[in-house]
Design a protein around this motif. Structure first.
Motif, short mmCIF file in Angstrom:
data_model
loop_
_atom_site.label_atom_id
_atom_site.label_comp_id
_atom_site.label_asym_id
_atom_site.label_seq_id
_atom_site.Cartn_x
_atom_site.Cartn_y
_atom_site.Cartn_z
N VAL A 106 46.24 25.09 74.75
CA VAL A 106 47.58 24.51 74.76
C VAL A 106 47.43 23.09 75.29
O VAL A 106 46.93 22.89 76.40
N THR A 107 47.83 22.09 74.50
CA THR A 107 47.64 20.69 74.87
C THR A 107 49.00 20.01 75.01
O THR A 107 49.83 20.06 74.08
N LYS A 108 49.21 19.40 76.13
CA LYS A 108 50.46 18.68 76.38
C LYS A 108 50.14 17.21 76.54
O LYS A 108 49.28 16.84 77.33
N ALA A 109 50.84 16.35 75.78
CA ALA A 109 50.52 14.92 75.79
C ALA A 109 51.79 14.10 75.90
O ALA A 109 52.87 14.50 75.45
N LYS A 110 51.65 12.89 76.51
CA LYS A 110 52.78 11.96 76.64
C LYS A 110 52.26 10.55 76.50
O LYS A 110 51.22 10.21 77.07
N SER A 111 52.99 9.71 75.74
CA SER A 111 52.58 8.32 75.56
C SER A 111 53.53 7.44 76.36
O SER A 111 54.71 7.28 76.02
N SER A 112 53.05 6.83 77.41
CA SER A 112 53.88 5.99 78.27
C SER A 112 54.21 4.67 77.59
O SER A 112 55.30 4.12 77.74
N GLN A 113 53.28 4.09 76.82
CA GLN A 113 53.53 2.82 76.12
C GLN A 113 54.60 3.00 75.04
O GLN A 113 55.47 2.17 74.86
N ALA A 114 54.53 4.12 74.33
CA ALA A 114 55.53 4.38 73.27
C ALA A 114 56.91 4.56 73.87
O ALA A 114 57.93 4.19 73.28
N ALA A 115 56.97 5.10 75.08
CA ALA A 115 58.27 5.33 75.71
C ALA A 115 59.00 4.03 75.97
O ALA A 115 60.23 3.94 75.91
N ILE A 124 64.97 10.77 72.18
CA ILE A 124 63.66 10.95 71.56
C ILE A 124 62.70 11.52 72.61
O ILE A 124 62.50 10.92 73.66
N ASP A 125 62.09 12.70 72.30
CA ASP A 125 61.16 13.36 73.23
C ASP A 125 59.73 12.93 72.88
O ASP A 125 59.24 13.21 71.78
N LEU A 126 59.11 12.15 73.79
CA LEU A 126 57.75 11.66 73.54
C LEU A 126 56.69 12.59 74.12
O LEU A 126 55.52 12.28 74.08
N ASN A 127 57.09 13.70 74.71
CA ASN A 127 56.14 14.71 75.19
C ASN A 127 55.85 15.70 74.06
O ASN A 127 56.79 16.25 73.46
N THR A 128 54.60 15.88 73.72
CA THR A 128 54.22 16.79 72.63
C THR A 128 53.33 17.90 73.18
O THR A 128 52.47 17.67 74.03
N THR A 129 53.54 19.10 72.69
CA THR A 129 52.74 20.27 73.07
C THR A 129 52.14 20.88 71.82
O THR A 129 52.89 21.16 70.86
N THR A 130 50.84 21.04 71.81
CA THR A 130 50.14 21.58 70.64
C THR A 130 49.53 22.92 71.01
O THR A 130 48.84 23.04 72.04
#
Length: 465
Positions: A106-115, A124-130
């Motif tokens: 389970v991978t959880k990712a967040k892009s601070s620059q995109a935010a 818009i939810d920039l946190n993604t879980t795979t």
């Protein structure tokens, strides 16, 4: 189209496996002919082919040898080493098959620059879980024969451990038999000495009577007493030797120190026919020689392995599974897979590979020298013990004649001392001491004969059947 090219390339690489760079093992030319000095035997009959129960007729000794085989700790350790080598062999065979592993992540990712690029409040939810579940396999293709060499090396190590176990058993049989015969020899020497002491006590009383009759002087009485104590003082040493030999035998049998059941030296009948066969038969009969050859074989295959490091390694990796951003959709159209083939060619570690190969080659030559030395040493041992046996036979025959003469000498000097003045007690004393020494030596002669048979039997490779 890409898959087609990949499969064609893969097929070509696998075909390259026929270009095996490994050398195939062949038994090296070693000196194994005519190693038995002064031996004229030309047939292949050898006592080494006899089971040890056929060589030793003493049933008590047979039972002791069997107890040693069942309980000796060194032999048990050798058997464990065979199990270790067998496990290593199975491990080397497993290297031919691909490895397979399963995983779930389970991978959880967040892009601070995109935010920072999106205004706040847009939802818009920039946190993604795979969610991912996958199976992966990897297969190293035996292109240059490295895996084959590793497997053959493991086989050689297994065979070496088996030969080592048989060598331990051969030595165990010989040690038990030799200690047993040594124990019987001490028993007989102790019996001879005790009987001599009894005879000497009788001599003291006889000399006291002769002193009263003015046949001998007081010196004869004192000398006879000293002669008695000179014999008696050796008894504690013999008893100590018996106790120590019993304890040594117990260690071989895998038990604590204690008494050993046994027969007598007089009940032992040595084998009369000792066929040695041909010295070339040592290669298949002597476990220690086989052990040395298998060690050389392992070193040979290790050289092949070191040589294979100069060539590229082909590894095929496959992975497939399920991947989704929503756990509920994991089993709905979320399949992924990939197939990768790769060649790894050593470039900057050529110095290390060359050093590895030179070391392996030197170790191979060392193993060969050890192998050849074991053969020469075996031939020397057979020649020595065969000669020792022949010399023991000569000594046994000559000792009988010596004992007959000395027994007559003791009788004659005692009669002369009693009935005439033609001799004195010093002559009696000298003849009695010579007789005792010859009697003790006769026991050693038979011990030499029995132990020469045991040693020759194991020298030729007997004892493990």
């Amino acid at each position: 189209m890409k898959t087609r090219y990949f499969l064609l390339t893969l097929t070509g690489l696998i075909i390259m496996a026929s270009c095996n760079v490994s050398q195939h093992y062949k038994r090296p030319n070693v000196t194994a002919e005519n190693l038995y000095r002064d031996s004229t035997q030309a047939d292949t009959n050898s006592i080494a082919n006899l089971p040890w129960r056929s060589l030793f007729a003493d049933t008590v000794l047979q039972n002791l040898i069997q107890e040693g085989i069942d309980h000796n700790l060194n032999l048990q350790t050798a058997i464990l080493k065979i199990a270790e080598a067998n496990a290593s062999l199975k491990e080397s065979k497993a290297a031919y098959f691909p490895t397979l592993s399963a995983g779930a992540t389970v991978t959880k990712a967040k892009s601070s620059q995109a935010a920072q690029s999106f205004p706040a409040g847009l939802g818009i939810d920039l946190n993604t879980t795979t969610y991912q579940a996958n199976l992966s396999a990897s297969w190293t293709v035996n292109v240059w024969g490295q895996l084959s060499s590793l497997k053959r090396q493991a086989i050689a190590n297994f065979l070496e451990s088996d030969a080592s176990k048989r060598a331990v058993q051969t030595a165990l049989v010989a040690n038990i038999a030799n200690d047993y015969y040594t124990l019987l020899s001490y028993d007989q020497q102790l019996a001879i000495t005790r009987q001599t002491v009894k005879n000497n006590i009788q001599d003291v009383e006889t000399n006291k009577s002769l002193l009263k009759a003015n046949v001998v002087t007081g010196a004869a009485v004192v000398q006879s007493e000293a002669n008695r104590y000179a014999a008696e003082i050796t008894i504690p040493d013999l008893e100590t030797s018996i106790r120590q030999t019993e304890n040594a035998l117990c260690i071989l049998l895998g038990r604590g120190p204690g008494p050993i059941k046994r027969l007598t030296m007089e009940e032992q009948t040595p084998v009369e026919t000792l066929n040695t066969g041909l010295s070339t038969q040592l290669l298949k009969n002597r476990p220690d020689i086989q052990q040395s050859e298998f060690a050389f074989m392992a070193a040979f295959e290790n050289t092949n392995v070191a040589h294979s490091y100069f060539y590229p390694t082909l590894t095929i990796t496959a992975e497939g599974g399920l991947s989704t951003l929503q756990l509920k959709d994991l089993f709905n159209n979320s399949i992924f897979y990939n197939l990768v083939g790769g060649l790894t060619q050593p470039i900057f570690n050529q110095g290390q590979n060359k050093a590895r190969y030179r070391i392996a080659k030197a170790q191979q030559l060392e193993a060969f020298n050890t192998y050849q030395q074991s053969i020469l040493t075996a031939g020397q041992e057979v020649a020595n013990d065969l000669f020792s046996y022949k010399q023991a036979l000569k000594k046994v025959d000559l000792r009988k004649k010596e004992l007959d003469a000395l027994e007559k000498s003791v009788d004659y000097t005692k009669q002369l001392l009693t009935y005439s003045s033609a001799t004195n007690y010093t002559d009696v004393l000298t003849s009695e001491q010579s007789l005792l020494a010859a009697q003790l030596a006769s026991v050693s002669d038979k011990l030499q004969q029995l132990q020469a048979i045991v040693n020759l039997y194991t020298d030729l490779g007997g004892g493990w059947r």
